[in-house]
Enzyme design. Sequence first.
Site, PDB file in Angstrom:
ATOM      1  N   ASN A   9      11.699  39.990 119.869  1.00  0.00           N
ATOM      2  CA  ASN A   9      11.978  39.940 121.301  1.00  0.00           C
ATOM      3  C   ASN A   9      13.485  39.823 121.439  1.00  0.00           C
ATOM      4  OD1 ASN A   9      12.245  39.404 124.002  1.00  0.00           O
ATOM      5  ND2 ASN A   9      11.310  37.366 123.942  1.00  0.00           N
ATOM      6  N   LYS A  11      15.258  40.023 123.966  1.00  0.00           N
ATOM      7  CA  LYS A  11      15.704  39.435 125.241  1.00  0.00           C
ATOM      8  C   LYS A  11      16.846  40.286 125.819  1.00  0.00           C
ATOM      9  CE  LYS A  11      14.020  35.085 123.529  1.00  0.00           C
ATOM     10  NZ  LYS A  11      13.997  33.644 123.629  1.00  0.00           N
ATOM     11  N   HIS A  94       6.502  36.030 129.420  1.00  0.00           N
ATOM     12  CA  HIS A  94       7.350  35.180 128.571  1.00  0.00           C
ATOM     13  C   HIS A  94       7.805  33.948 129.367  1.00  0.00           C
ATOM     14  CE1 HIS A  94      10.790  33.809 126.252  1.00  0.00           C
ATOM     15  NE2 HIS A  94      10.200  34.373 125.229  1.00  0.00           N
ATOM     16  N   GLU A  96      10.548  32.550 129.687  1.00  0.00           N
ATOM     17  CA  GLU A  96      11.796  32.720 130.448  1.00  0.00           C
ATOM     18  C   GLU A  96      11.533  33.426 131.771  1.00  0.00           C
ATOM     19  OE1 GLU A  96      13.947  34.500 127.211  1.00  0.00           O
ATOM     20  OE2 GLU A  96      13.862  32.574 126.182  1.00  0.00           O
ATOM     21  N   GLU A 166       3.868  30.277 122.399  1.00  0.00           N
ATOM     22  CA  GLU A 166       5.265  29.886 122.284  1.00  0.00           C
ATOM     23  C   GLU A 166       5.501  28.565 123.010  1.00  0.00           C
ATOM     24  OE1 GLU A 166       7.871  33.566 121.434  1.00  0.00           O
ATOM     25  OE2 GLU A 166       7.689  33.395 123.590  1.00  0.00           O
ATOM     26  N   GLY A 172      14.391  29.075 121.059  1.00  0.00           N
ATOM     27  CA  GLY A 172      15.851  29.105 121.036  1.00  0.00           C
ATOM     28  C   GLY A 172      16.490  27.758 120.773  1.00  0.00           C
ATOM     29  N   SER A 212      11.676  29.727 117.574  1.00  0.00           N
ATOM     30  CA  SER A 212      12.540  29.442 116.426  1.00  0.00           C
ATOM     31  C   SER A 212      11.894  29.787 115.088  1.00  0.00           C
ATOM     32  CB  SER A 212      13.001  27.979 116.436  1.00  0.00           C
ATOM     33  OG  SER A 212      13.763  27.719 117.606  1.00  0.00           O
TER      34      SER A 212
HETATM   35  P1  PGA Z   1      13.359  32.276 119.489  1.00  0.00           P
HETATM   36  O1  PGA Z   1      12.646  33.025 120.718  1.00  0.00           O
HETATM   37  O2  PGA Z   1      12.799  32.882 118.231  1.00  0.00           O
HETATM   38  O3  PGA Z   1      14.836  32.568 119.660  1.00  0.00           O
HETATM   39  O4  PGA Z   1      13.049  30.834 119.613  1.00  0.00           O
HETATM   40  C1  PGA Z   1      11.297  33.364 120.658  1.00  0.00           C
HETATM   41  C2  PGA Z   1      10.877  33.956 121.981  1.00  0.00           C
HETATM   42  O5  PGA Z   1      11.331  33.461 123.016  1.00  0.00           O
HETATM   43  O6  PGA Z   1      10.085  34.916 122.031  1.00  0.00           O
END
Ligand code: PGA
Length: 250
Positions: A9, A11, A94, A96, A166, A172, A212
């Site tokens: 992803n 982003k 997601h 976010e 998630e 993140g 992460s």
């Molecule tokens: P991350 O993000 O691996 O940077 O924690 C995962 C995601 O939000 O899909």
Amino acid sequence: MRKPIIAGNWKMNKTAAEAKELICALAPKVKNATCDVVVCVPFTDIALAAELTKGTNIEVGAQNIAWADSGAFTGEISAAMLKEAGATYVIIGHSERRQYFGETDKTVNARLTQALKNGLKPIVCVGEMLAEREGGKTETVCRTQVVGAFEGISAEDAAKVVIAYEPVWAIGTGKTATDEQANETIGYIRSVVKELYGERIAEGMRIQYGGSMNAKNVEGLMAQTQIDGGLIGGASLKSEDFAYIVNAAK
Ligand code: PGA
């Protein structure tokens, strides 16, 4: 047997020029992968990514999809546009999007319905916030999000969906859920799918972990019985890291 799926992803990262560099570096490194490999790129990179991955084992995904076919929806991108550009997967709901863009279980459901109607393969994200985990609400939150996302979706269509669990506090932040925490919650999500659609669909559904996930923790997570792959943010932006994760997902 469920085939693992590792999806990047990206982003809001990588211009088209940067995307080209990353995909060209990535493709040879993952060509012998035994899992499904997907890169979910910004809208503006989809056509180029699709062109660059032709003839490879990498599929291209989007990070959102409009719930309507076309019309007055400024800023949205339709299923037809995604497909014509070459996307085969799409991330829906997601955290976010839920946090910053007003995405709700209702809009997730509408987008999921639209993706399935148009033959796009959805990756539906669910997961609890830190306060919810600490308050013992992880299962309730995941249940509500799964039930809401799948409302009105037939069993035949549900079988085409990938779920990404998630935990928001792990995204993140460098804080991964422990292997056991991730496995336990994913097992719980599978039990909710079983309630909705029965054993066969639940056992066949691929449920990823995200938050992460990286080259250091991938083996431990993938060794868990319930975890069928990963949705990778930060670590998908470097070809070496992402390739390592892909090749560890057997
Ligand atoms: P991350 O993000 O691996 O940077 O924690 C995962 C995601 O939000 O899909």
